[in-house]
Write a protein that holds these residues in place. Structure first.
Motif, PDB file in Angstrom:
ATOM      1  N   ALA A  84       0.842  -1.257   0.038  1.00  0.00           N
ATOM      2  CA  ALA A  84       0.111  -0.010  -0.040  1.00  0.00           C
ATOM      3  C   ALA A  84       0.945   1.216   0.107  1.00  0.00           C
ATOM      4  N   LEU A  85       0.402   2.079  -0.811  1.00  0.00           N
ATOM      5  CA  LEU A  85       1.238   3.448  -0.986  1.00  0.00           C
ATOM      6  C   LEU A  85       0.326   4.415  -0.705  1.00  0.00           C
ATOM      7  N   HIS A  86       0.522   5.536   0.235  1.00  0.00           N
ATOM      8  CA  HIS A  86      -0.020   6.824   0.258  1.00  0.00           C
ATOM      9  C   HIS A  86       0.370   7.705  -0.767  1.00  0.00           C
ATOM     10  N   THR A  87      -0.666   8.282  -1.520  1.00  0.00           N
ATOM     11  CA  THR A  87      -0.074   8.871  -2.730  1.00  0.00           C
ATOM     12  C   THR A  87      -0.530  10.250  -2.653  1.00  0.00           C
ATOM     13  N   LEU A  88       0.165  11.153  -3.467  1.00  0.00           N
ATOM     14  CA  LEU A  88      -0.071  12.500  -4.091  1.00  0.00           C
ATOM     15  C   LEU A  88      -0.490  12.385  -5.398  1.00  0.00           C
ATOM     16  N   HIS A  89      -1.475  13.063  -5.891  1.00  0.00           N
ATOM     17  CA  HIS A  89      -1.540  13.162  -7.472  1.00  0.00           C
ATOM     18  C   HIS A  89      -1.434  14.660  -7.861  1.00  0.00           C
ATOM     19  N   PHE A  90      -0.955  14.878  -8.890  1.00  0.00           N
ATOM     20  CA  PHE A  90      -0.547  15.830  -9.400  1.00  0.00           C
ATOM     21  C   PHE A  90      -0.699  16.014 -11.020  1.00  0.00           C
ATOM     22  N   ILE A  91      -0.777  17.030 -11.715  1.00  0.00           N
ATOM     23  CA  ILE A  91      -0.584  17.134 -13.174  1.00  0.00           C
ATOM     24  C   ILE A  91       0.820  17.974 -13.454  1.00  0.00           C
ATOM     25  N   GLY A 113       4.092   8.073  -4.575  1.00  0.00           N
ATOM     26  CA  GLY A 113       3.840   7.145  -3.293  1.00  0.00           C
ATOM     27  C   GLY A 113       4.960   7.117  -2.203  1.00  0.00           C
ATOM     28  N   PHE A 114       4.116   7.052  -1.226  1.00  0.00           N
ATOM     29  CA  PHE A 114       4.951   7.136   0.014  1.00  0.00           C
ATOM     30  C   PHE A 114       4.456   6.004   1.105  1.00  0.00           C
ATOM     31  N   LEU A 115       5.359   5.379   1.919  1.00  0.00           N
ATOM     32  CA  LEU A 115       4.801   4.085   2.782  1.00  0.00           C
ATOM     33  C   LEU A 115       4.106   4.491   3.701  1.00  0.00           C
ATOM     34  N   SER A 116       4.137   5.761   4.256  1.00  0.00           N
ATOM     35  CA  SER A 116       3.291   6.401   5.276  1.00  0.00           C
ATOM     36  C   SER A 116       2.853   7.742   4.920  1.00  0.00           C
ATOM     37  N   GLU A 117       1.715   8.174   5.790  1.00  0.00           N
ATOM     38  CA  GLU A 117       0.785   9.638   5.381  1.00  0.00           C
ATOM     39  C   GLU A 117       1.910  10.551   5.951  1.00  0.00           C
ATOM     40  N   VAL A 118       2.675  10.259   7.065  1.00  0.00           N
ATOM     41  CA  VAL A 118       3.551  11.316   7.445  1.00  0.00           C
ATOM     42  C   VAL A 118       4.698  11.765   6.519  1.00  0.00           C
ATOM     43  N   GLU A 119       5.114  10.754   5.904  1.00  0.00           N
ATOM     44  CA  GLU A 119       6.146  11.131   4.695  1.00  0.00           C
ATOM     45  C   GLU A 119       5.400  11.689   3.532  1.00  0.00           C
ATOM     46  N   ARG A 120       4.405  11.490   3.346  1.00  0.00           N
ATOM     47  CA  ARG A 120       3.425  12.151   2.454  1.00  0.00           C
ATOM     48  C   ARG A 120       3.410  13.699   2.777  1.00  0.00           C
ATOM     49  N   GLU A 121       3.147  13.766   4.084  1.00  0.00           N
ATOM     50  CA  GLU A 121       2.845  15.154   4.596  1.00  0.00           C
ATOM     51  C   GLU A 121       3.950  15.893   4.334  1.00  0.00           C
ATOM     52  N   PHE A 122       5.236  15.239   4.769  1.00  0.00           N
ATOM     53  CA  PHE A 122       6.474  15.899   4.782  1.00  0.00           C
ATOM     54  C   PHE A 122       6.681  16.407   3.372  1.00  0.00           C
ATOM     55  N   PHE A 123       6.479  15.414   2.376  1.00  0.00           N
ATOM     56  CA  PHE A 123       6.889  15.852   0.929  1.00  0.00           C
ATOM     57  C   PHE A 123       6.080  17.226   0.525  1.00  0.00           C
ATOM     58  N   GLU A 124       4.785  17.113   0.881  1.00  0.00           N
ATOM     59  CA  GLU A 124       3.985  18.379   0.631  1.00  0.00           C
ATOM     60  C   GLU A 124       4.524  19.598   1.194  1.00  0.00           C
TER      61      GLU A 124
END
Length: 173
Positions: free
Chosen positions: A47-54, A70-81
């Protein structure tokens, strides 16, 4: 918007992985530190937590292409944002720069370690200083992350990190 995707890890490349989600296969861009964690999971369900962009610039007549990161956790996705929100950094450059775990990069930002940030691909001195200026007060939550072997943070670990974060915020850190 696609925020999480489950599927069989079919292929792993330098900058992306391919997930089989019947009847489709999705190409998901991933940072280097995530790729290293996924190397042993080929042909397994993940499972990957994802961000969708154009991607693209419609004003210049370029083709607009939807992408997933894709990221392995929500926190990693939040950091990336947060990380890619820094002016001049952008999604692709931020993705290339994330070769170390989130907590390591967050600690470098929090400790104002320009030299440490300059070791990230695509981040020079000016970019490192800009990242520190814009994000250093927002990194406590990420710098305190407890690594987990499965890639998912357990509820206990999150509770501890959240509690420590709240104490630090209360103390003015």
């Amino acid at each position: 918007m696609i925020t999480r995707i489950y599927g069989k890890l079919v292929r792993l490349e330098d900058e992306y992985c391919v997930l089989a989600v019947e009847p489709f296969e999705y190409q998901v861009l991933i940072p280097e530190f995530t790729r290293r964690q996924l190397q042993t999971q080929i042909d397994q369900e993940i499972a990957l937590h994802t961000l969708h962009f154009i991607e693209g610039n419609a004003a210049q007549g370029a083709r607009m292409t939807p992408r997933l990161i894709g990221f392995l956790s929500e926190v990693e996705r939040e950091f990336f944002e947060l990380f890619c929100s820094v002016g001049g950094l952008g999604v692709k450059k931020a993705l290339r720069a994330m070769v170390r775990p989130v907590q390591d990069i967050a600690r470098s930002i929090e400790q104002q370690d320009v030299n440490g940030l300059k070791t990230l691909p695509g981040i020079g001195g000016k970019s490192a200083e800009k990242v520190i200026a814009e994000l250093r007060r927002k990194m406590a939550k990420f710098a305190l992350l407890i690594p987990s072997e499965s890639g998912e943070d357990s509820q206990i670990e999150r509770d501890i990190v959240d509690e420590v974060y709240q104490v630090l915020v209360t103390l003015g850190w």
